[in-house]
Design a protein around this motif. Structure first.
Motif, short mmCIF file in Angstrom:
data_model
loop_
_atom_site.label_atom_id
_atom_site.label_comp_id
_atom_site.label_asym_id
_atom_site.label_seq_id
_atom_site.Cartn_x
_atom_site.Cartn_y
_atom_site.Cartn_z
N UNK A 271 0.83 -1.21 0.00
CA UNK A 271 0.00 0.00 0.00
C UNK A 271 0.87 1.27 0.00
N UNK A 272 2.01 1.19 -0.69
CA UNK A 272 2.84 2.37 -0.89
C UNK A 272 3.82 2.69 0.22
N UNK A 275 6.22 -2.16 5.46
CA UNK A 275 5.42 -2.81 6.50
C UNK A 275 5.72 -2.24 7.88
N UNK A 276 6.98 -1.87 8.11
CA UNK A 276 7.39 -1.37 9.42
C UNK A 276 6.77 -0.01 9.76
N UNK A 277 6.16 0.63 8.78
CA UNK A 277 5.51 1.91 9.04
C UNK A 277 4.07 1.73 9.53
N UNK A 278 3.56 0.51 9.43
CA UNK A 278 2.19 0.26 9.91
C UNK A 278 2.24 -0.05 11.41
N UNK A 279 1.33 0.56 12.15
CA UNK A 279 1.34 0.37 13.60
C UNK A 279 1.16 -1.09 14.00
N UNK A 280 0.36 -1.83 13.24
CA UNK A 280 0.12 -3.23 13.58
C UNK A 280 1.44 -4.02 13.55
N UNK A 281 2.32 -3.70 12.59
CA UNK A 281 3.63 -4.36 12.52
C UNK A 281 4.54 -3.86 13.63
#
Length: 378
Positions: A271-272, A275-281
């Motif tokens: 999604x651009x 993954x490490x920028x997503x809080x869930x990760x």
């Protein structure tokens, strides 16, 4: 309260980490596939003086402490858990009972080759019908003149194909309806002694897991290890030390899974953005780091208590239980972060999960650890 490693411990950590990264890790995927025992790696560890690390210099050891042993086991397991369990069993199950309970003559004869790497250490406890219930031992050692004649079988024994001798438990008599269990040192090339390496395992494929068959194996009674009838108490003490090794292995596997997951999360775009920028990760990685840190501290605490000569059975059971369960959990989450690639062997995280599962079973299942802990806090 000092959480810093000593200068010697830090030096051992730096040395073994470099060795693990440069020598052990590169062949780990291939060894998992081919099941080739890492003999050359252990020859190099012997040359480095690591094979007898915590044992007295008098017998060829390095006189180091238990924390140093835990550090080496963790670092080897981070690179290759098959190598880690081989080392852990060599020290904590093979060498430790000889060091703890052997006479000077027995140590010179049997502990020295373990320290120098001429022989691998192994311990014959588990039987087909005596796993968690080690008191269910059926192997017998009957007196015949100045000898014992041993008959029986052992299951799931680590390193026996590469051991020149091992201590095993056997019934040496009966006190009423109670078994008198003793430990006896047996050369693996004795007549009637067969070692079979035929298991098809879920993980730890490059480690050596064997069955032992003893048919009228004759050994002199001077091979009795410790007092007669003391075998049960001796292996309980041995397993306490072994649980520190399993805990350290678990920390190493968890650390490896965490590092792979963190690296992948930084590289993989969805999604651009990474993954490490997503809080869930981020939350997954934070929980993984937290649990690894807790597990490592528990391993070090149990090791420290052992080195101080203080009771450590409860802490050993706790560190083994917690570290093995978080190793499975961290490996599971590492696969989840990798998504479909986590299911593929080339990404390694699936191997970490397969290897970690044994740690919830070996040297006392998680259920047995809870029994031990509940007794010690009661």
């Amino acid at each position: 309260m000092n959480f810093d490693l000593s200068q010697e411990q830090q030096m051992i950590k730096n040395t073994i980490r470099e060795f693990a990264d440069e020598v052990v890790a590169p062949g780990a995927i291939e060894r998992d596939r081919t099941k080739e025992f890492p003999l050359e790696i252990f020859k190099q560890l012997a040359d480095m003086g690591i094979m007898g690390l915590p044992f007295p210099e008098e017998y060829g050891g390095a006189g180091a402490d238990t924390i140093s042993f835990a550090i080496v086991t963790e670092e080897l397991s981070r690179a290759c858990a098959s190598t880690g369990i081989t080392y852990s069993a060599h020290i904590s199950l093979g060498g430790a009972p000889l060091n703890l309970f052997g006479t000077h003559e027995q140590k010179e004869k049997y502990l020295t080759p373990i320290c120098t790497g001429e022989s691998f250490g192994a311990f014959g406890l588990t039987e087909p019908n005596a796993g968690s219930d080690a008191g269910g031992t059926q192997t017998t050692a009957k007196e015949d003149g100045k000898d014992f004649i041993i008959n029986g079988s052992k299951a799931f024994i680590t390193n026996a194909s590469h051991a020149k001798h091992l201590a095993l438990t056997a019934i040496t008599g009966m006190n009423g309806d109670k078994k008198e269990i003793s430990a006896i040192i047996v050369p693996t090339d004795a007549e009637g002694f067969t070692v079979l390496d035929n298991y098809e395992k879920m993980g730890l494929n490059a480690s050596n897991t064997t069955e032992l068959f003893l048919e009228n194996v004759r050994v002199p009674q001077e091979n009795l290890l410790g007092g007669r009838g003391k075998g049960f108490q001796q292996f309980l003490v041995t397993l306490d030390g072994g649980r520190i090794g399993i805990g350290a292995m678990a920390v190493g596997i968890a650390q490896a899974a965490f590092e792979k997951a963190k690296s992948y999360a930084n590289e993989r775009k969805q999604f651009g953005k990474a993954l490490s920028e997503f809080q869930v990760t981020q939350f997954k990685l934070a929980d993984m780091a937290l649990k690894i840190e807790l597990a490592r501290n528990m391993v070090y605490k149990a090791s420290w208590l052992k080195d101080q000569g203080r009771p450590f059975s409860k802490e050993a059971a706790m560190c083994k239980l917690y570290a093995s369960e978080i190793a499975m959990e961290v490996a599971d989450q590492a696969i989840q972060i990798h998504g479909g690639y986590g299911y593929m062997r080339e990404y390694e995280v699936e191997r970490f999960m397969r290897d970690a599962k044994l740690l919830e079973i070996g040297e006392g299942t998680s259920e047995v650890q809870r029994m031990v802990i509940s007794r010690l806090i009661g």
